[in-house]
Motif scaffolding. Structure first.
Motif, PDB file in Angstrom:
ATOM      1  N   ILE A 189      23.926 -23.362 -12.499  1.00 51.73           N
ATOM      2  CA  ILE A 189      22.761 -24.171 -12.146  1.00 51.73           C
ATOM      3  C   ILE A 189      22.847 -25.550 -12.807  1.00 51.73           C
ATOM      4  O   ILE A 189      22.519 -26.574 -12.196  1.00 51.73           O
ATOM      5  N   TYR A 190      23.303 -25.588 -14.049  1.00 53.28           N
ATOM      6  CA  TYR A 190      23.470 -26.874 -14.741  1.00 53.28           C
ATOM      7  C   TYR A 190      24.519 -27.736 -14.039  1.00 53.28           C
ATOM      8  O   TYR A 190      24.286 -28.927 -13.771  1.00 53.28           O
ATOM      9  N   LEU A 191      25.664 -27.153 -13.736  1.00 55.11           N
ATOM     10  CA  LEU A 191      26.728 -27.907 -13.075  1.00 55.11           C
ATOM     11  C   LEU A 191      26.279 -28.431 -11.713  1.00 55.11           C
ATOM     12  O   LEU A 191      26.607 -29.560 -11.325  1.00 55.11           O
ATOM     13  N   LEU A 192      25.519 -27.627 -10.997  1.00 51.30           N
ATOM     14  CA  LEU A 192      25.074 -28.017  -9.659  1.00 51.30           C
ATOM     15  C   LEU A 192      23.954 -29.054  -9.731  1.00 51.30           C
ATOM     16  O   LEU A 192      24.060 -30.147  -9.162  1.00 51.30           O
ATOM     17  N   LEU A 246      30.035 -25.049  -6.664  1.00 51.64           N
ATOM     18  CA  LEU A 246      29.446 -23.935  -7.406  1.00 51.64           C
ATOM     19  C   LEU A 246      28.909 -22.895  -6.430  1.00 51.64           C
ATOM     20  O   LEU A 246      28.374 -23.242  -5.370  1.00 51.64           O
ATOM     21  N   PHE A 247      29.053 -21.637  -6.814  1.00 52.06           N
ATOM     22  CA  PHE A 247      28.547 -20.547  -5.978  1.00 52.06           C
ATOM     23  C   PHE A 247      27.980 -19.470  -6.894  1.00 52.06           C
ATOM     24  O   PHE A 247      28.672 -18.515  -7.266  1.00 52.06           O
ATOM     25  N   TRP A 304      32.567 -14.555   2.250  1.00 51.14           N
ATOM     26  CA  TRP A 304      31.907 -15.412   3.245  1.00 51.14           C
ATOM     27  C   TRP A 304      32.034 -16.890   2.871  1.00 51.14           C
ATOM     28  O   TRP A 304      32.271 -17.751   3.730  1.00 51.14           O
ATOM     29  N   ALA A 305      31.895 -17.191   1.588  1.00 48.61           N
ATOM     30  CA  ALA A 305      31.866 -18.586   1.138  1.00 48.61           C
ATOM     31  C   ALA A 305      33.250 -19.206   0.991  1.00 48.61           C
ATOM     32  O   ALA A 305      33.363 -20.432   0.874  1.00 48.61           O
ATOM     33  N   ARG A 318      30.923 -25.395  -1.817  1.00 46.40           N
ATOM     34  CA  ARG A 318      30.032 -24.235  -1.843  1.00 46.40           C
ATOM     35  C   ARG A 318      28.668 -24.555  -2.455  1.00 46.40           C
ATOM     36  O   ARG A 318      27.681 -23.879  -2.158  1.00 46.40           O
ATOM     37  N   SER A 319      28.584 -25.586  -3.293  1.00 42.23           N
ATOM     38  CA  SER A 319      27.269 -26.012  -3.801  1.00 42.23           C
ATOM     39  C   SER A 319      26.375 -26.456  -2.650  1.00 42.23           C
ATOM     40  O   SER A 319      25.167 -26.175  -2.640  1.00 42.23           O
TER      41      SER A 319
END
Length: 210
Positions: free
Chosen positions: A141-144, A152-153, A181-182, A189-190
């Motif tokens: 969450i921080y990186l995104l 990020l996923f 899927w991703a 992916r973010s």
């Protein structure tokens, strides 16, 4: 390091959605998701820690109680608070320890959020997850949100996992199934994650405050 920002966000959403029919339907139905970003500062990580394993409403209530009491949280302010003061702001004993540990690491210059802006994703993740109470979800969450990294996923995110299941019409979802899927959506992916969140929030009528 690839990043997203206000200038490229919509074009990246369009690109990612072109790779998956379900994501295309989300954009057609709900439009582009908001550009969910947060300032890269200690206070943001405090909020993210509060969001761990609770409803967003509960986390927001605790964060508001804290900011009403001390203003914008800083490491020095957090370290000056007693257990009783943090408990009055709805902090559990565990989360008291987590935010104090982060505050101590920053004041002792063991962690620099500013320096993380130029660090690779895995280096940032390693520094954060070395701290007690900060796991992969919080690092993701921080990186995104704070650093705007594109790939990020966060498979530990319940809204993401349920949102994928809803969009794809699956009866069930697993971490392994979601990762598969991703995979074609790398290195964005973010962006896919935010499109999925957008759908989930709209369908569930969830209010996002931060």
């Amino acid at each position: 390091m690839l990043t997203f920002n206000a200038a490229n966000f919509h074009s990246l959403c369009t690109l990612v959605a072109s790779r998956d029919a379900g994501l295309q339907r989300v954009l057609h139905t709900h439009g582009y998701p908001p550009l969910w970003s947060r300032p890269n500062r200690f206070a943001t990580l405090v909020l993210t820690i509060l969001e761990q394993q609770v409803s967003l409403q509960s986390a927001y209530a605790a964060y508001k109680k804290l900011t009403d009491y001390i203003g914008l949280p800083t490491p020095v302010k957090i370290l000056s608070l007693s257990d009783e003061e943090l408990r009055a702001c709805y902090f559990t004993r565990q989360k008291m320890g987590y935010v104090r540990g982060l505050a101590t690491a920053i004041t002792q210059r063991k962690v620099s959020l500013k320096a993380m802006e130029a660090s690779p994703d895995e280096e940032v993740r390693a520094q954060l997850t070395a701290l007690k109470g900060i796991g992969d979800w919080t690092a993701d969450i921080y990186l995104l949100h704070c650093l705007g990294r594109t790939d990020l996923f966060p498979t530990g995110d319940i809204a993401l996992m349920n949102g994928i299941k809803m969009i794809q019409g699956w009866e069930s979802n697993t971490k392994e199934k979601a990762i598969e899927w991703a995979e074609p959506l790398r290195p964005y992916r973010s962006i896919a994650t935010m499109i999925v969140w957008h759908h989930y929030i709209k369908v569930r009528n969830i209010r996002i405050l931060h």
